[in-house]
Write an enzyme that holds these catalytic residues in place. Structure first.
Site, PDB file in Angstrom:
ATOM      1  CD  GLU A  47     -24.543 -34.322  26.192  1.00 40.64           C
ATOM      2  OE1 GLU A  47     -24.864 -34.635  25.037  1.00 40.64           O
ATOM      3  OE2 GLU A  47     -25.273 -33.654  26.952  1.00 40.64           O
ATOM      4  NE  ARG A  98     -28.068 -36.387  26.553  1.00 43.98           N
ATOM      5  CZ  ARG A  98     -29.378 -36.599  26.453  1.00 43.98           C
ATOM      6  NH1 ARG A  98     -29.915 -37.697  26.987  1.00 43.98           N
ATOM      7  NH2 ARG A  98     -30.157 -35.752  25.841  1.00 43.98           N
ATOM      8  CB  SER A 115     -25.520 -30.522  23.939  1.00 45.09           C
ATOM      9  OG  SER A 115     -26.703 -30.149  23.283  1.00 45.09           O
TER      10      SER A 115
END
Length: 303
Positions: free
Chosen positions: A297, A177, A227
């Site tokens: 995130e 990520r 998420s």
């Protein structure tokens, strides 16, 4: 506040019709939350984007680059500065052999669909991801075992000085990520991907199966940013949140999804503050119970 001189300069670069003072940001994010920005500017091509980025950096004007807003939460007070929106004008998709070149403003799902039509495999994982190509390479988006780093050949970027450069896959420093674009002040313009020939029907079938799984397991009927937390090493964020007894836990209009505890959703009339408070509470309870620190995130902008 952004002064008239800045508005005139930006209008000179992209056209007055593409400069929007006081633009609401909630409709431009998947959470559907947050206040306005001082001004939103929409470059129509790479050259305009380069001029805008050079000006904002030289003038030290606060700015944020926004794609489809699927990984972004805007605070209720909004954003003090310029939001550079990378939209459909920078969303061209071209297929040549096994390579696809897509503008940063192209939707990842559209690129995956173009790959399927051309009989090119490798982007099946991306068919249901609601982000843009630019955002996808910034965060090395992934799902169901696939990641952007597996298909990216090179990324065309704008430097803070307004130079157009190309970064190959190694230069992008992809990780979980993240990429160099998350740590350095470069802005993605377009991405070239190299895929594998395959059977169009099999490719479409795999996409349909993955999208079926998404519909079954994810709360797609509610506004969210996907998420909310990164996957901690050795754990799954959603399971930690569930095991902490937080399924369905709610603060204001923000709730931990009953369907997938890794998703924090706007259950109705939520504020950005509700989501942030819920994130803080979830992180605190998981840390207290399991000793695991959850890292967001999503990107939060505004003061």
């Amino acid at each position: 506040m952004i002064g008239e001189n800045t508005l005139e300069t930006l209008s000179g670069y992209v056209g007055k019709e593409h400069v929007h003072p006081g633009e609401p940001l909630a409709p431009r994010t998947s959470f559907r939350l947050g206040g306005p920005c001082d001004v939103l500017v929409e470059p129509q091509d790479e050259e305009q984007l380069a001029r805008v980025m050079r000006y904002l950096n030289l003038a030290t004007i606060p700015f944020f680059v926004l794609g489809n807003g699927s990984n972004t939460l805007v605070r209720d007070v909004g954003y003090e500065g310029v939001v550079v929106h990378i939209g459909p004008a920078l969303g061209q998709i071209e297929v040549e052999g096994t390579r696809i070149t897509a503008g940063a403003g192209a939707m990842l799902s559209q690129v995956a669909a173009a790959a399927a039509r051309a009989g090119l495999s490798g982007l099946e994982f991306a068919s249901g991801i609601p982000g843009s190509v630019g955002g996808a390479v910034v965060m090395n988006a992934g799902a169901y075992g696939g990641e952007m780093c597996q298909v990216v050949e090179c990324v065309r970027v704008v430097s803070p000085e307004g130079e157009l450069l190309e970064f190959d896959r190694d230069t992008m420093e992809f990780g979980y990520r993240k990429s160099i674009l998350r740590a350095r002040p470069y802005t993605a313009c377009s991405v070239r991907m190299n895929l594998t020939p395959g059977d169009p029907e099999e490719i479409r079938g795999k996409m349909e199966e993955l999208n079926r799984q998404r519909r079954e397991k994810q709360p797609l009927e509610y506004p969210s940013a996907g998420s909310t937390f990164k996957r901690p090493e050795g754990y799954f964020a959603g399971k930690l949140i569930m095991d902490a007894g937080l399924r369905g836990f709610q603060i204001g209009g923000a709730r931990v999804s009953d369907k997938h505890c890794g998703f924090l959703i706007n259950a109705g009339n939520a504020t950005a503050a509700d989501v942030i408070d819920l994130m803080d509470e979830v992180r605190e309870r998981v840390k207290r119970k399991f000793g695991v620190k959850l890292e967001p995130e999503i990107v939060i902008i505004g003061k």
